[in-house]
Design a protein around this motif. Sequence first.
Motif, short mmCIF file in Angstrom:
data_model
loop_
_atom_site.label_atom_id
_atom_site.label_comp_id
_atom_site.label_asym_id
_atom_site.label_seq_id
_atom_site.Cartn_x
_atom_site.Cartn_y
_atom_site.Cartn_z
N ARG A 20 0.53 -0.96 0.02
CA ARG A 20 0.04 0.09 -0.06
C ARG A 20 1.03 1.03 -0.13
O ARG A 20 0.25 2.55 -0.64
N GLN A 21 1.89 1.11 0.88
CA GLN A 21 2.79 2.01 0.67
C GLN A 21 3.65 2.63 -0.25
O GLN A 21 3.98 3.75 -0.87
N ALA A 22 3.88 1.47 -1.35
CA ALA A 22 4.87 1.46 -2.35
C ALA A 22 3.48 1.74 -3.62
O ALA A 22 4.04 2.53 -4.68
N GLY A 23 2.55 1.90 -3.03
CA GLY A 23 1.21 2.07 -4.24
C GLY A 23 0.36 1.55 -5.48
O GLY A 23 0.48 1.93 -5.97
N LEU A 24 0.79 -0.16 -4.70
CA LEU A 24 0.96 -0.78 -5.33
C LEU A 24 -1.38 -1.34 -4.95
O LEU A 24 -1.20 -2.85 -5.95
N VAL A 25 -1.13 -1.43 -4.32
CA VAL A 25 -2.97 -1.89 -3.57
C VAL A 25 -3.49 -0.30 -3.30
O VAL A 25 -2.67 0.98 -2.68
N HIS A 26 -4.21 -0.47 -3.91
CA HIS A 26 -5.48 0.58 -3.38
C HIS A 26 -6.73 0.22 -3.10
O HIS A 26 -7.74 -1.07 -3.92
#
Length: 157
Positions: free
Chosen positions: A95-101
């Motif tokens: 999530r922090q890497a922007g891969l989970v939304h």
Amino acid sequence: MRARSSRARLARWLLLALVPTALVLHPLWLGALGDFLVARDELRRADAIVVLAGNSPYRAEHAVELYRAGWALRVLISNELVLSHGVEVSWLALRQAGLVHLDLPDEAVVPLEQVAQSTYQEATESRDVMLERGWHSAILVTDPFHMRRALWALRGV
């Protein structure tokens, strides 16, 4: 000696009678067991929605639906390891890497930082976060078959 022999015969007879009966009636007793595992409570507005880990995409989706329907303003979501093709990474790291939304505003999502090893650990960590933030009520989201055990863990902390 004779008493043992007759007890052994009785035990064999009971086993031979009970096993086929249990097999024939398995839809009934398995259904009853499944119904016992599913705990149902009336849905009420709460301070937070608590989503337990379990590698189930439906849990987070259900939490989003509850949030959008106005049942709570925050979604407390358990961190869990995501394992695939030899890669092991936590949900929070993705999530922090922007891969989970999640289709929620960022301010509504409150992830647990620790990767819990059990439902009980998730319960204690969720309780601590809720107490820290002054929250008193929660809607629990997990799979139906996991609900009764999860409620026991959460009510026990």
